[in-house]
Design a protein around this motif. Structure first.
Motif, PDB file in Angstrom:
ATOM      1  N   PHE A   6       0.815  -1.214   0.000  1.00  0.00           N
ATOM      2  CA  PHE A   6       0.000   0.000   0.000  1.00  0.00           C
ATOM      3  C   PHE A   6       0.856   1.276   0.000  1.00  0.00           C
ATOM      4  O   PHE A   6       0.314   2.379   0.029  1.00  0.00           O
ATOM      5  CB  PHE A   6      -0.932  -0.011   1.217  1.00  0.00           C
ATOM      6  CG  PHE A   6      -1.856  -1.196   1.233  1.00  0.00           C
ATOM      7  CD1 PHE A   6      -3.089  -1.134   0.595  1.00  0.00           C
ATOM      8  CD2 PHE A   6      -1.485  -2.391   1.850  1.00  0.00           C
ATOM      9  CE1 PHE A   6      -3.947  -2.236   0.588  1.00  0.00           C
ATOM     10  CE2 PHE A   6      -2.331  -3.492   1.847  1.00  0.00           C
ATOM     11  CZ  PHE A   6      -3.554  -3.415   1.208  1.00  0.00           C
ATOM     12  N   MET A   9      -7.122   6.112   7.739  1.00  0.00           N
ATOM     13  CA  MET A   9      -7.883   5.184   6.914  1.00  0.00           C
ATOM     14  C   MET A   9      -9.330   5.068   7.372  1.00  0.00           C
ATOM     15  O   MET A   9      -9.707   5.529   8.464  1.00  0.00           O
ATOM     16  CB  MET A   9      -7.231   3.797   6.947  1.00  0.00           C
ATOM     17  CG  MET A   9      -7.315   3.111   8.303  1.00  0.00           C
ATOM     18  SD  MET A   9      -6.589   1.434   8.291  1.00  0.00           S
ATOM     19  CE  MET A   9      -7.745   0.551   7.228  1.00  0.00           C
ATOM     20  N   LEU A  61      -6.197   5.988   3.257  1.00  0.00           N
ATOM     21  CA  LEU A  61      -6.633   4.774   2.579  1.00  0.00           C
ATOM     22  C   LEU A  61      -8.146   4.600   2.741  1.00  0.00           C
ATOM     23  O   LEU A  61      -8.659   4.604   3.861  1.00  0.00           O
ATOM     24  CB  LEU A  61      -5.925   3.550   3.149  1.00  0.00           C
ATOM     25  CG  LEU A  61      -4.396   3.515   3.062  1.00  0.00           C
ATOM     26  CD1 LEU A  61      -3.863   2.218   3.679  1.00  0.00           C
ATOM     27  CD2 LEU A  61      -3.931   3.636   1.613  1.00  0.00           C
ATOM     28  N   LYS A  73      -6.332   7.419  -1.417  1.00  0.00           N
ATOM     29  CA  LYS A  73      -6.175   6.209  -2.223  1.00  0.00           C
ATOM     30  C   LYS A  73      -7.366   5.271  -2.014  1.00  0.00           C
ATOM     31  O   LYS A  73      -7.594   4.778  -0.917  1.00  0.00           O
ATOM     32  CB  LYS A  73      -4.882   5.470  -1.839  1.00  0.00           C
ATOM     33  CG  LYS A  73      -3.609   6.248  -2.168  1.00  0.00           C
ATOM     34  CD  LYS A  73      -2.382   5.398  -1.870  1.00  0.00           C
ATOM     35  CE  LYS A  73      -1.095   6.119  -2.254  1.00  0.00           C
ATOM     36  NZ  LYS A  73       0.096   5.262  -1.992  1.00  0.00           N
ATOM     37  N   VAL A 123      -8.498   1.857  -2.376  1.00  0.00           N
ATOM     38  CA  VAL A 123      -7.768   0.590  -2.552  1.00  0.00           C
ATOM     39  C   VAL A 123      -8.702  -0.597  -2.812  1.00  0.00           C
ATOM     40  O   VAL A 123      -8.238  -1.726  -2.983  1.00  0.00           O
ATOM     41  CB  VAL A 123      -6.866   0.290  -1.334  1.00  0.00           C
ATOM     42  CG1 VAL A 123      -5.841   1.395  -1.161  1.00  0.00           C
ATOM     43  CG2 VAL A 123      -7.681   0.113  -0.053  1.00  0.00           C
TER      44      VAL A 123
END
Length: 363
Positions: free
Chosen positions: A187, A196, A224, A249, A251
């Motif tokens: 990651f 996150m 994240l 991001k 993911v």
């Protein structure tokens, strides 16, 4: 006791949530000497007739051919089968596609229903479906001999809405003991240098509020976003809205619990924006894996987290928390969450509470 469990896709668990609970609880009951049966969808990859001492009953499920309507057929097939089993207790996990068949429930079995969350509040459903779910909820209350709530918020709601009592028994989790920093390499993040969230892409999980706060923050550390977004209109909307912010991001969905727990363990802040439903399994998993949690301020979250978390209501709150909070300065909150898992939310305790409640009901 002879106990049947229906309302899940089946065991062993391939989905989380009620499936995970059904696996843990049924195996626990079997080990305690009880005669336990779990209903499995015919599409479930596990096709054996027993699992760790638990009997598996496979029922026809046409969901792969006809879509969501197949869930209703699977549930009625399970209920019809239960009528010939002479269960002492029939445990229903949820009600969305089963309570319409309440008149077919076995008369001689005690029916206990875990009422799950406030499904009709979920914005992913149309007004028509939300109306149906309200009716399904009322039918489940009407047709059950006893009710279980997995959060204080749900317990209070059922008492206020229907003037009925329910037994509060939370969900469970296992402490995470095996951190592995190498997981972070995939990651491209460093320990405690990222924040996150883990959530389904639904508006009531407050992803947009959280990400708006992330963008407003002067601190541009990696954020994240874990959750399946590629087949979801709201996910597509969020990806487009934040596409120019490289530190956010997306993911995708991660279903390997070891990877998830490592990401939580090494995060600086873990955001939990869920605002609908009972005790969310991912919240307990975060508590068990050393996360410093920032929860959406509502009764469901605060009744579990108490003083061992920070809370947000707006993007401005999120901005302020990101700019001012470092995990290393609040380890007492992290440790407090872990202690709550040990003392209140470990699976052995939850299983015992269910079994004791069953015994009390039969008395």
């Amino acid at each position: 006791m002879k106990i049947g469990i229906l309302g899940t896709r089946g065991i062993p668990n391939y989905h989380g949530g009620f499936e995970q609970f059904a696996e843990y609880f049924s195996v626990y009951l079997a080990n305690q000497g009880h005669d336990v049966y779990v209903y499995n969808s015919s599409m479930h990859p596990y096709q054996e007739k027993t699992f760790k001492g638990v009997h598996i009953i496979h029922c026809k499920d046409p969901e792969n051919r006809i879509g969501t309507a197949g869930q209703f057929i699977y549930d009625v097939n399970s209920i019809l089968d239960s009528r010939k089993r002479n269960f002492d207790i029939l445990l229903q996990l949820g009600y969305t596609s089963s309570s319409v068949w309440y008149k077919l429930l076995p008369k001689k079995s005690m029916v206990i229903t875990n009422m799950d969350g406030l499904e009709w509040k979920r914005s992913k459903y149309s007004k028509k479906i939300q109306s149906f779910l309200k009716v399904a909820e009322s039918l489940a209350v009407k047709s059950s001999d006893h009710l279980i709530s997995d959060s204080v918020g749900i317990q209070n709601y059922l008492n206020t809405k229907y003037n009925v009592q329910s037994k509060y028994i939370a969900y469970g989790a296992d402490l995470f003991h095996n951190p592995n920093e190498k997981v972070l390499n995939d990651f491209e993040v460093k320990p405690y240098k990222y924040n996150m969230l883990v959530a389904r892409f639904e508006p009531e999980n407050n992803l947009e509020t959280i990400l708006d706060g992330v963008v407003l923050s002067n601190k541009k550390e990696t954020f994240l976003v874990v959750g399946k977004h590629d087949s979801n209109a709201f996910g597509a909307y969020l990806k487009k809205k934040y596409q120019h912010h490289d530190f956010i991001k997306f993911v995708g969905g991660i279903y390997d619990i070891d990877i998830l727990n490592n990401l939580r363990y090494y995060s600086n802040l873990y955001f939990h924006g869920h605002s609908v439903g009972g005790t969310n399994p991912s919240l307990l998993e975060a508590m068990s894996s050393n996360a410093l949690i920032v929860g959406h301020k509502n009764e469901f979250n605060s009744s579990i987290l108490g003083d061992f978390a920070f809370y947000f209501e707006s993007d401005i709150d999120v901005k302020g928390i990101i700019e001012s909070i470092e995990k290393k300065d609040y380890l007492e909150k992290v440790n407090g969450c872990r202690n709550e898992i040990v003392e209140k939310y470990n699976w052995n305790t939850i299983n015992k509470q269910y079994l004791e409640f069953f015994k009390d009901c039969l008395k």
